[in-house]
Design a protein around this motif. Sequence first.
Motif, PDB file in Angstrom:
ATOM      1  N   GLU A 162       0.822  -1.215   0.000  1.00  0.00           N
ATOM      2  CA  GLU A 162       0.000   0.000   0.000  1.00  0.00           C
ATOM      3  C   GLU A 162       0.857   1.266   0.000  1.00  0.00           C
ATOM      4  OE1 GLU A 162      -3.030   0.256  -0.609  1.00  0.00           O
ATOM      5  OE2 GLU A 162      -3.510  -1.878  -0.488  1.00  0.00           O
ATOM      6  N   ALA A 163       2.073   1.171   0.538  1.00  0.00           N
ATOM      7  CA  ALA A 163       2.960   2.336   0.564  1.00  0.00           C
ATOM      8  C   ALA A 163       3.339   2.781  -0.845  1.00  0.00           C
ATOM      9  CB  ALA A 163       4.217   2.017   1.373  1.00  0.00           C
ATOM     10  N   LYS A 164       3.287   1.838  -1.775  1.00  0.00           N
ATOM     11  CA  LYS A 164       3.662   2.157  -3.156  1.00  0.00           C
ATOM     12  C   LYS A 164       2.499   2.717  -3.955  1.00  0.00           C
ATOM     13  CE  LYS A 164       7.419  -1.200  -3.346  1.00  0.00           C
ATOM     14  NZ  LYS A 164       8.068  -2.295  -4.111  1.00  0.00           N
ATOM     15  N   ASP A 165       1.301   2.640  -3.396  1.00  0.00           N
ATOM     16  CA  ASP A 165       0.132   3.214  -4.056  1.00  0.00           C
ATOM     17  C   ASP A 165      -0.155   4.599  -3.484  1.00  0.00           C
ATOM     18  OD1 ASP A 165      -0.200   1.019  -5.679  1.00  0.00           O
ATOM     19  OD2 ASP A 165      -1.474  -0.037  -4.235  1.00  0.00           O
ATOM     20  N   LYS A 166      -1.252   5.192  -3.932  1.00  0.00           N
ATOM     21  CA  LYS A 166      -1.564   6.560  -3.499  1.00  0.00           C
ATOM     22  C   LYS A 166      -2.859   6.641  -2.700  1.00  0.00           C
ATOM     23  CE  LYS A 166       0.896   8.724  -7.340  1.00  0.00           C
ATOM     24  NZ  LYS A 166       0.822   9.665  -8.491  1.00  0.00           N
ATOM     25  N   ASN A 167      -3.319   5.478  -2.207  1.00  0.00           N
ATOM     26  CA  ASN A 167      -4.544   5.469  -1.400  1.00  0.00           C
ATOM     27  C   ASN A 167      -4.164   5.617   0.063  1.00  0.00           C
ATOM     28  OD1 ASN A 167      -6.895   4.706   0.075  1.00  0.00           O
ATOM     29  ND2 ASN A 167      -7.683   3.701  -1.771  1.00  0.00           N
ATOM     30  N   ASP A 168      -4.264   6.822   0.598  1.00  0.00           N
ATOM     31  CA  ASP A 168      -3.836   7.095   1.969  1.00  0.00           C
ATOM     32  C   ASP A 168      -4.654   6.322   2.989  1.00  0.00           C
ATOM     33  OD1 ASP A 168      -1.927   8.802   0.997  1.00  0.00           O
ATOM     34  OD2 ASP A 168      -3.076  10.634   1.374  1.00  0.00           O
ATOM     35  N   PHE A 171      -3.490   2.769   3.144  1.00  0.00           N
ATOM     36  CA  PHE A 171      -2.170   2.742   3.783  1.00  0.00           C
ATOM     37  C   PHE A 171      -2.307   2.825   5.301  1.00  0.00           C
ATOM     38  CE2 PHE A 171       1.417   5.094   5.634  1.00  0.00           C
ATOM     39  CZ  PHE A 171       2.446   4.216   5.338  1.00  0.00           C
TER      40      PHE A 171
END
Length: 207
Positions: A162-168, A171
């Motif tokens: 999740e850290a590599k995506d942009k969904n806060d 994360f």
Amino acid sequence: MKSAWKKIAAQVDFKKFPDKLVPAIVQDADTGKVLMLGFMNQEALSRTLSTSLVTFYSRSRQRLWVKGETSKNFLHLRDIFLDCDADTLLIKSRPDGPACHTGADTCFNEVNEKDFLQQLEEVILERQTSKDSASYTSSLFAKGVNKIAQKVGEEAIELVIEAKDKNDDLFKDEAADLLFHYLILLRYKGFSLADIVDVLQERHVAK
């Protein structure tokens, strides 16, 4: 939005508890502050979704009660989430006023992050000693260190993904899952978060 809520409602495992009441954590939708903890049966959840006013089931009064029905400090539903075991609800709401009957904004008045983590550790310790087969935490303790360590590893991997995506939001959810299982592992090994803080403080002083 309401269609998604109905799908969540259909997944709640009320039968997991003898009284068919599931915990419902209420959070301020704007500030993220935890406001209170209540319990819902299927009817209370249905009423909450249909009226958008957070409604609980009162064990003491043996009936449904709308939060704010007396004080007028209603909790307006904004979103709802179900945990991975389908037995705990997270309710995001906008309060009309103080959420606590004492007049405080929250029933966890003035607790900071450290205080809450200490309370969470106490709950984890209680689950370890209670050996309640209906409790997810108790079941993890019963399965032993290998299963607990495996869960910590799984949650760590999910957090990295999740850290590599942009969904806060996702994360933060995974970060919370990792922290929760980490606390369980610490307790199984006979340690608390304070013991780890001591190590960090010693390192800081050494530098």
